[in-house]
Design a protein around this motif. Structure first.
Motif, PDB file in Angstrom:
ATOM      1  N   HIS A 173       0.836  -1.206   0.000  1.00  0.00           N
ATOM      2  CA  HIS A 173       0.000   0.000   0.000  1.00  0.00           C
ATOM      3  C   HIS A 173       0.871   1.256   0.000  1.00  0.00           C
ATOM      4  N   TYR A 174       1.893   1.268   0.858  1.00  0.00           N
ATOM      5  CA  TYR A 174       2.789   2.429   0.920  1.00  0.00           C
ATOM      6  C   TYR A 174       3.553   2.604  -0.386  1.00  0.00           C
ATOM      7  N   ALA A 175       3.936   1.486  -1.007  1.00  0.00           N
ATOM      8  CA  ALA A 175       4.706   1.552  -2.256  1.00  0.00           C
ATOM      9  C   ALA A 175       3.881   2.174  -3.383  1.00  0.00           C
ATOM     10  N   LYS A 176       2.597   1.867  -3.413  1.00  0.00           N
ATOM     11  CA  LYS A 176       1.739   2.408  -4.472  1.00  0.00           C
ATOM     12  C   LYS A 176       1.573   3.927  -4.355  1.00  0.00           C
ATOM     13  N   GLN A 177       1.839   4.456  -3.162  1.00  0.00           N
ATOM     14  CA  GLN A 177       1.717   5.897  -2.948  1.00  0.00           C
ATOM     15  C   GLN A 177       2.932   6.668  -3.441  1.00  0.00           C
ATOM     16  N   ASP A 178       3.998   5.961  -3.786  1.00  0.00           N
ATOM     17  CA  ASP A 178       5.232   6.597  -4.283  1.00  0.00           C
ATOM     18  C   ASP A 178       5.396   6.256  -5.767  1.00  0.00           C
ATOM     19  N   SER A 179       5.296   7.244  -6.621  1.00  0.00           N
ATOM     20  CA  SER A 179       5.356   7.014  -8.071  1.00  0.00           C
ATOM     21  C   SER A 179       6.731   6.558  -8.539  1.00  0.00           C
ATOM     22  N   ASP A 180       7.765   6.785  -7.747  1.00  0.00           N
ATOM     23  CA  ASP A 180       9.120   6.367  -8.132  1.00  0.00           C
ATOM     24  C   ASP A 180       9.364   4.891  -7.869  1.00  0.00           C
ATOM     25  N   ILE A 181       8.501   4.267  -7.053  1.00  0.00           N
ATOM     26  CA  ILE A 181       8.664   2.841  -6.748  1.00  0.00           C
ATOM     27  C   ILE A 181       7.810   2.046  -7.728  1.00  0.00           C
TER      28      ILE A 181
END
Length: 310
Positions: A222-230
């Motif tokens: 969930h946290y990863a989807k919030q960061d466009s660079d990941i």
């Protein structure tokens, strides 16, 4: 200024230990004065709590110590071992109470204890229940499983005093109801054994290196989807050591991204995880390029798509 975790643990444990000594002396003394064997046995049970108090006081000095060369992942397993010790001792106490109850089924009491024994048992129930609730609150402040386990030992003492109070009052008013003591004690045994299992099982799971928290992977994704660079996160692994969780996983970024930028993204993501999940104290992240050879969640189908990712 707030207490450090080790100071809080020891302060709470010392208060509990003093209460255990006072209640044990009260119950044994009143038991002898009134002729209540059940109250005397309950007093001896209170003294058994001192064993777990000692284990907490000694163990907390180790499991709260920072990581060192010999223990690079910290000393959290000392808390796990303490939990196992408390759980086993709690189970032994429960089995002992149950065995005595089964052994005495159908045996009529030869004495009728006075009501002073009843009030001593009631005092024990109230004090130990207050200690249980207060210790639980303190354990949640620092997320200490060992302190929570010791809280349940307080409640087991309160529960063991319950059949004493019932038996004394029943024998006093209706001597023929002596068998209520055995029935109540068996119910208490079941509750104590349930508490012992709930303390022991997580510790056993931890020793076997099982997954620390089944919800952690979903949180990380969930946290990863919030960061466009990941671009992707996979191979997420977690393990518990005492009251803390250690985490590691693979993080995929654009293959043409500079090492410096990838490092910044990784450090920011790590800081975010540590801030959002209190129990996680360390995260190891392996950075990989988001290519067909590395991606797992949305693998390449071949042809033009693979060429696009290279």
């Amino acid at each position: 200024m707030s207490d450090t975790p080790v100071k809080l643990i020891q302060r709470v444990t010392w208060i509990g230990a003093i209460a255990n000594v006072a209640l044990a002396l009260l119950k044994i003394t009143v038991g002898k004065l009134t002729g209540s064997q059940a109250l005397i046995a309950d007093g001896v049970h209170s003294f058994s709590d001192l064993v777990t108090d000692t284990a907490i006081l000694i163990g907390s000095r180790y499991w709260t110590a920072p990581a060192d060369k010999e223990h690079p992942y910290g000393h959290g397993r000392f808390e796990t071992l303490t939990n196992i010790f408390i759980g086993v001792l709690l189970a032994i106490v429960g089995i002992g109470i149950g065995w005595n109850s089964i052994d005495s089924i159908g045996q009529e009491s030869t004495t009728t204890p006075g009501m002073l024994a009843f009030w001593a048992a009631i005092a024990s129930i109230l004090v130990k229940e207050v200690l249980y609730r207060w210790t639980v609150i303190q354990s949640k402040k620092i997320n200490s499983r060992a302190l929570y386990a010791n809280a349940w030992h307080h409640r087991s003492d309160a529960l063991s005093s319950l059949p004493v109070a019932i038996a004394v009052s029943a024998n006093y008013f209706v001597p023929d109801l002596y068998y209520l003591d055995q029935i109540a004690a068996l119910l208490v045994t079941a509750m104590i054994l349930k508490a012992a299992f709930e303390i022991l099982w997580p510790a056993i799971v931890e020793i076997t290196e099982a997954e620390a928290d089944s919800e952690i992977e979903a949180k990380i994704q969930h946290y990863a989807k919030q960061d466009s660079d990941i671009r992707e996160v996979h191979a997420i692994r977690s393990r518990r050591t005492g009251s803390i969780i250690l985490l590691d996983f693979h993080l995929l970024v654009d293959p043409v991204m500079s090492v410096d930028k990838a490092h910044t993204i990784t450090e920011n993501f790590k800081s975010h995880i540590l801030k959002q999940i209190d129990e996680v104290v360390d995260v190891i992240i392996h950075v990989e390029p988001y290519t067909c050879a590395e991606r797992l969640i949305n693998p390449c189908c071949g042809g033009d798509e693979c060429h696009d990712e290279m």
